[in-house]
Scaffold this motif. Sequence first.
Motif, short mmCIF file in Angstrom:
data_model
loop_
_atom_site.label_atom_id
_atom_site.label_comp_id
_atom_site.label_asym_id
_atom_site.label_seq_id
_atom_site.Cartn_x
_atom_site.Cartn_y
_atom_site.Cartn_z
N VAL A 1 0.82 -1.22 0.00
CA VAL A 1 0.00 0.00 0.00
C VAL A 1 0.85 1.27 0.00
CG1 VAL A 1 -2.04 -1.07 1.03
CG2 VAL A 1 -0.26 -0.13 2.52
N GLN A 2 2.14 1.14 0.26
CA GLN A 2 3.04 2.30 0.15
C GLN A 2 2.97 2.87 -1.28
OE1 GLN A 2 7.16 1.49 1.06
NE2 GLN A 2 7.74 3.63 0.88
N TYR A 3 2.70 1.98 -2.25
CA TYR A 3 2.55 2.42 -3.64
C TYR A 3 1.32 3.29 -3.83
CZ TYR A 3 6.30 -0.45 -5.44
OH TYR A 3 7.54 -0.97 -5.71
N ASP A 4 0.38 3.18 -2.89
CA ASP A 4 -0.84 3.99 -2.96
C ASP A 4 -0.75 5.15 -1.96
OD1 ASP A 4 -3.32 4.31 -4.24
OD2 ASP A 4 -4.38 3.54 -2.47
N GLY A 5 0.45 5.40 -1.45
CA GLY A 5 0.66 6.53 -0.54
C GLY A 5 0.33 6.23 0.90
N MET A 6 0.02 4.97 1.24
CA MET A 6 -0.45 4.65 2.59
C MET A 6 0.69 4.12 3.47
SD MET A 6 -3.47 1.97 3.65
CE MET A 6 -4.92 2.93 3.34
N ALA A 7 0.73 4.57 4.71
CA ALA A 7 1.76 4.12 5.65
C ALA A 7 1.30 2.84 6.35
CB ALA A 7 2.04 5.21 6.67
N PRO A 8 2.24 2.04 6.86
CA PRO A 8 1.86 0.76 7.50
C PRO A 8 0.99 0.93 8.75
CG PRO A 8 4.22 1.18 7.74
CD PRO A 8 3.70 2.20 6.79
N ASN A 9 1.11 2.08 9.43
CA ASN A 9 0.33 2.27 10.66
C ASN A 9 -1.08 2.80 10.41
OD1 ASN A 9 1.35 4.70 9.80
ND2 ASN A 9 1.79 5.49 11.85
N ASN A 10 -1.47 2.91 9.14
CA ASN A 10 -2.83 3.34 8.83
C ASN A 10 -3.83 2.30 9.37
OD1 ASN A 10 -5.36 3.69 7.33
ND2 ASN A 10 -4.20 5.23 6.17
N LYS A 11 -4.82 2.78 10.11
CA LYS A 11 -5.73 1.85 10.79
C LYS A 11 -6.56 1.01 9.83
CE LYS A 11 -5.94 3.66 15.38
NZ LYS A 11 -6.52 4.54 16.34
N GLU A 12 -6.66 1.45 8.58
CA GLU A 12 -7.45 0.66 7.60
C GLU A 12 -6.82 -0.71 7.34
OE1 GLU A 12 -9.60 2.48 4.24
OE2 GLU A 12 -8.34 4.22 4.66
N LEU A 13 -5.53 -0.83 7.66
CA LEU A 13 -4.87 -2.12 7.45
C LEU A 13 -5.12 -3.10 8.60
CD1 LEU A 13 -1.43 -0.86 6.08
CD2 LEU A 13 -3.14 -2.15 4.79
N GLY A 14 -5.66 -2.57 9.71
CA GLY A 14 -5.84 -3.36 10.93
C GLY A 14 -6.52 -4.71 10.71
N PRO A 15 -7.67 -4.75 10.00
CA PRO A 15 -8.35 -6.04 9.84
C PRO A 15 -7.49 -7.11 9.15
CG PRO A 15 -9.76 -4.21 9.11
CD PRO A 15 -8.41 -3.63 9.42
N GLN B 1 6.16 0.08 14.18
CA GLN B 1 6.06 -0.13 15.63
C GLN B 1 4.61 -0.10 16.12
OE1 GLN B 1 7.92 2.72 18.30
NE2 GLN B 1 7.92 1.23 19.94
N GLU B 2 3.84 0.88 15.63
CA GLU B 2 2.44 0.97 16.06
C GLU B 2 1.67 -0.30 15.70
OE1 GLU B 2 -0.20 4.39 15.06
OE2 GLU B 2 1.72 5.45 14.93
N VAL B 3 2.00 -0.85 14.53
CA VAL B 3 1.34 -2.10 14.10
C VAL B 3 1.64 -3.21 15.10
CG1 VAL B 3 1.25 -3.83 12.26
CG2 VAL B 3 1.57 -1.41 11.67
N LEU B 4 2.90 -3.27 15.55
CA LEU B 4 3.31 -4.33 16.46
C LEU B 4 2.73 -4.14 17.86
CD1 LEU B 4 6.89 -4.45 15.04
CD2 LEU B 4 5.29 -6.37 15.00
N ILE B 5 2.48 -2.90 18.23
CA ILE B 5 1.83 -2.65 19.53
C ILE B 5 0.38 -3.14 19.47
CG2 ILE B 5 1.03 -0.81 21.08
CD1 ILE B 5 3.69 0.69 20.28
N ARG B 6 -0.27 -2.86 18.32
CA ARG B 6 -1.68 -3.29 18.18
C ARG B 6 -1.80 -4.79 17.91
NH1 ARG B 6 -2.54 0.85 13.66
NH2 ARG B 6 -2.25 2.81 14.75
N ILE C 1 5.88 -10.80 11.03
CA ILE C 1 5.96 -9.88 9.89
C ILE C 1 7.37 -9.84 9.34
CG2 ILE C 1 6.36 -7.83 11.36
CD1 ILE C 1 4.47 -6.28 9.41
N TYR C 2 7.48 -9.76 8.01
CA TYR C 2 8.81 -9.53 7.44
C TYR C 2 8.76 -8.36 6.47
CZ TYR C 2 7.78 -12.82 3.42
OH TYR C 2 7.26 -13.50 2.34
N ILE C 3 9.85 -7.59 6.54
CA ILE C 3 9.91 -6.30 5.85
C ILE C 3 10.75 -6.43 4.59
CG2 ILE C 3 10.50 -3.84 6.14
CD1 ILE C 3 8.96 -4.39 8.58
N GLU C 4 10.15 -6.04 3.48
CA GLU C 4 10.85 -6.15 2.19
C GLU C 4 12.15 -5.33 2.17
OE1 GLU C 4 8.50 -5.59 -1.26
OE2 GLU C 4 10.20 -5.00 -2.50
#
Length: 312
Positions: free
Chosen positions: A139-153, A190-195, A201-204
């Motif tokens: 989603v970084q390609y769509d301008g979205m950061a990993p901590n965006n809550k829309e990714l939560g589900p 980090q916020e993702v890992l707190i939630r 998770i592995y980071i490209e």
Amino acid sequence: MKTTIIYIFSFIMINSLHAQIKGKPIIDMHQHARFKVWLDENGSHYPRMCFPVPCEPEPAKARNGEDILKIALEEMKKYNVVKAVVSDENLENVYKWKASAPEKFIAGGAFFSIQAADSVKFREELKKGNIGVMGEIGVQYDGMAPNNKELGPYFSLAEEFDIPVLIHCGGIGGGDHRFNLSAGNPLLVQEVLIRHPNLRIYIENAAWPFLEEITSLMYRYPNVYADFSTIVWLAPEKTVYTYLKGLIDNGLGKRIMYGSDQMEWPESIGIGIERIQKADFLTEEQKRDFFYNNAARFLKLTDEEIKMHHKQ
Ligand SMILES: [Zn+2]
């Protein structure tokens, strides 16, 4: 007697030669199931990308969409790639790749925008056991950061079904004008890992070039791994080695995994492997960790499967 000795000697020679060619098993944590090549205005396949521009891109090996899978399988056989995570936004493409070598491919559900993710019935696919990895999440390609809550589900689903997540999070990406460099800072994970504390998770690309940030994230969160993928064949050799050495010197050699990020240049699988194999600052043990052991641990492969990979 003499004939028997010659026979045994020939048998040993042939087998050791075979072992040399085939090499030890490798796991590729990052491929894409493509059936299409990008064409330029003259109808020719775009050459294999390179960075930073200006640079000399090499001609592509695949002439059409069908060639991509065919060459990818040939490369995997040549380099003894025994497992590969393969993903695409179109799951039909992924399942076709998987059908070509079911014991080798792990299917991943990729999405490069939240709209694309919402159109996939992930829970149903997960329940059926069709998907083994959530991602590549690009989603970084769509301008979205990993901590965006829309990714939560999606992170919650990965946690619930205990499958790994592959996320594109770093300072390098293709041509999309919406691609957001600042959304690639791995500290945002980090916020993702707190939630989602149980996320695997592995980071490209180990978040290249954010060495300090990825180091602090991986020190703090032992469940974070990284692949070292596109960058290996895309960037100048010195860039590749400097970053990899930085990760190793920081003590992260047990958490970095090989990935080719095969898109539509399947020859990248072998190019990446050869580049790492000739890195003289790595010990044999570090290479084995990078190419196989770390991924086997991260993917929770069984002892039987690991044994089988080393017998092949
Ligand atoms: Zn990718």
